[in-house]
Design a protein around this motif. Structure first.
Motif, PDB file in Angstrom:
ATOM      1  N   LEU A  81       0.828  -1.197   0.000  1.00 25.63           N
ATOM      2  CA  LEU A  81       0.000   0.000   0.000  1.00 25.63           C
ATOM      3  C   LEU A  81       0.868   1.255   0.000  1.00 25.63           C
ATOM      4  O   LEU A  81       1.889   1.311   0.682  1.00 25.63           O
ATOM      5  N   ASP A  82       0.444   2.254  -0.767  1.00 27.71           N
ATOM      6  CA  ASP A  82       1.126   3.544  -0.763  1.00 27.71           C
ATOM      7  C   ASP A  82       0.134   4.617  -1.194  1.00 27.71           C
ATOM      8  O   ASP A  82      -0.687   4.384  -2.091  1.00 27.71           O
ATOM      9  N   GLY A  83       0.227   5.788  -0.580  1.00 30.54           N
ATOM     10  CA  GLY A  83      -0.700   6.865  -0.866  1.00 30.54           C
ATOM     11  C   GLY A  83      -0.384   7.675  -2.096  1.00 30.54           C
ATOM     12  O   GLY A  83      -1.095   8.641  -2.402  1.00 30.54           O
ATOM     13  N   CYS A  84       0.659   7.312  -2.825  1.00 31.10           N
ATOM     14  CA  CYS A  84       1.015   7.999  -4.069  1.00 31.10           C
ATOM     15  C   CYS A  84       1.000   6.993  -5.212  1.00 31.10           C
ATOM     16  O   CYS A  84       1.335   5.820  -5.027  1.00 31.10           O
ATOM     17  N   SER A  85       0.635   7.443  -6.384  1.00 27.37           N
ATOM     18  CA  SER A  85       0.702   6.558  -7.543  1.00 27.37           C
ATOM     19  C   SER A  85       2.148   6.182  -7.802  1.00 27.37           C
ATOM     20  O   SER A  85       3.071   6.959  -7.519  1.00 27.37           O
ATOM     21  N   PHE A  86       2.350   4.983  -8.338  1.00 32.10           N
ATOM     22  CA  PHE A  86       3.720   4.495  -8.544  1.00 32.10           C
ATOM     23  C   PHE A  86       4.241   4.923  -9.924  1.00 32.10           C
ATOM     24  O   PHE A  86       3.508   4.863 -10.912  1.00 32.10           O
TER      25      PHE A  86
END
Length: 433
Positions: A36-41
């Motif tokens: 999970l990450d709050g920024c697009s990859f």
């Protein structure tokens, strides 16, 4: 009632370390891995989403090394084996050589210490002419006032950072890892605690991502999700790019990395975009915030500009080394966050008081070069295996005793700027690039 999603292993953070961990676990056959990450990859604020990073082979670790020397020699040995031999990582490593130098007497002592511990031959650099001989004619046109240093002609260079980050992500995804990277679905609001265990995390869309094991690897943002007992200090550095012509990019190709301990560094240009990265060297910036208990924390924030004072330092570096670019307009600039431990040794361990939680944090300015080793370290911790020997495991343990009465303004052996950690609250002007 909140929706729920289940996985066997939940990794919080899709930056350099999160991707390395996901890749290694998938390579070992683990399934049900979610990141999970709050920024697009790839995240625009990830320290690893960068043009290049310095990479250097170390000495072979010895049982007689001090703990600190043994740690770095062993971690570097594992990481560089991957950068040189793993088919996934090897295409991104460029063995161009490395110059470590300084303009002040105090910082030069650090260079001498470096030279004295090297097992390979390195050449002293004591004059402008010495420095100029390290690169093609016409590259280093500066006077190098006061500069002295050492040139390691092999076994060091740089890695194409964003390319390696993308490769780790893509291979992990191919092996079945699920990445959720967006501001709503991937942004962590909180870890889910139940008595003495972590059961997963809740994202901004209200979904609870339950997991048998949670790995916190969110870099400088990790301290917003867990009390690290002052073990982490989010610290920021500054970088910029400036453009070259296609012909100029060819002239400056395959340069050794020039690292001024008290000035900054530059690395050969990106051959595709024809941009050269430059960094000013300093002990870092922090963003102090006092909480309701009167405790100070450094809180990261994203900024795709840099303080004007940082630009001034970068242009000083260029004036002294490559004055032909001293007035070249920067094409981009940003601050870059990492998390310093007290001793700058990584913090990778099972949490001693919270079941089902592994922390993998504290890159301390060395996280990207070591990234191939990080996945191995974390997988060993999770599996209770010993591929990384106990001596290293002891050094990366949860260790809040080192942070009692922590000096938040410690330079931690870094030089440059005014020789002190700087406060973002004191920045009077930012660039407008």
């Amino acid at each position: 009632m909140a929706a729920e999603s289940k996985s066997n292993i939940l990794i919080v953070g899709a930056g350099t370390w999160g991707c390395s961990i996901a890749l290694e676990l998938a390579r070992r056959g683990h399934t049900g891995i979610k990141v999970l990450d709050g920024c697009s990859f790839p995240s625009a604020i990830s320290a690893g989403n960068d043009l290049n990073k310095i990479a250097e082979e170390a000495n072979k670790p010895s049982a007689t090394d001090s703990n600190e020397s043994y740690f770095w020699n062993r971690i570097t040995e594992i990481a560089m084996h991957a950068w040189k031999r793993d088919p996934l990582f090897a295409p991104f490593y460029h063995d161009t050589g490395f110059i470590m130098a300084a303009a002040s007497d105090e910082a030069y002592e650090r260079c001498v210490e470096y030279a004295e511990t090297e097992d390979v031959d390195i050449s002293p650099l004591n004059s402008r002419e010495d420095f100029q001989r390290t690169m093609p004619k016409g590259v280093l046109q500066g006077n190098f006032p006061g500069w002295r240093g050492f040139w390691k002609q092999g076994g060091a260079g740089w890695v194409f950072a964003s390319g390696a980050l993308q490769a780790m992500h893509d291979e992990a995804a191919r092996l079945g890892v699920q990445f959720i990277t967006s501001e709503l679905e991937g942004e962590i609001q909180e870890l889910i605690f139940f008595h003495d265990a972590v059961l997963g995390a809740r994202t901004s869309d209200g979904v609870i991502h339950a997991a048998n094991q949670t790995i916190l690897a969110a870099g400088a943002n990790s301290s917003a999700l867990l009390d690290f007992k002052k073990q982490l200090r989010p610290t920021a550095w500054t970088l910029a790019h400036f453009p070259l012509s296609s012909e100029g990019a060819q002239l400056y190709k395959s340069l050794p990395v020039l690292y001024g301990v008290d000035r900054g560094f530059f690395i050969e240009p990106d051959i595709e975009r024809h941009e050269m990265k430059i960094c000013d060297e300093h002990p870092g910036y922090i963003n102090p915030v006092i909480d309701s208990n009167g405790e100070m924390h450094s809180v990261p924030f994203a900024q795709r500009q840099i303080p004007k004072e940082a630009e001034t330092r970068m242009r000083r570096l260029l004036t002294e080394t490559m004055p032909q670019f001293a007035e070249r307009k920067f094409s981009s600039a940003r601050i870059c966050w990492d998390a310093d431990t007290v001793d700058r040794i990584f913090l990778i361990d099972k949490h001693p008081e919270l079941r089902n939680l592994v922390v993998a944090v504290g890159g301390s300015g060395n996280g990207f070069m070591a990234s191939p080793a990080i996945g191995i370290l974390v997988a060993d911790v999770l599996e209770n295996k010993g591929e990384i020997e106990e001596r290293v495991r002891r050094m990366t343990r949860w260790r809040p005793e080192t942070s009692v009465d922590r000096d938040w303004w410690s330079t931690q052996g870094r030089y440059g700027a005014d020789g002190k950690v700087m406060d973002f609250r004191d920045v009077a002007e930012w660039t407008n690039i």
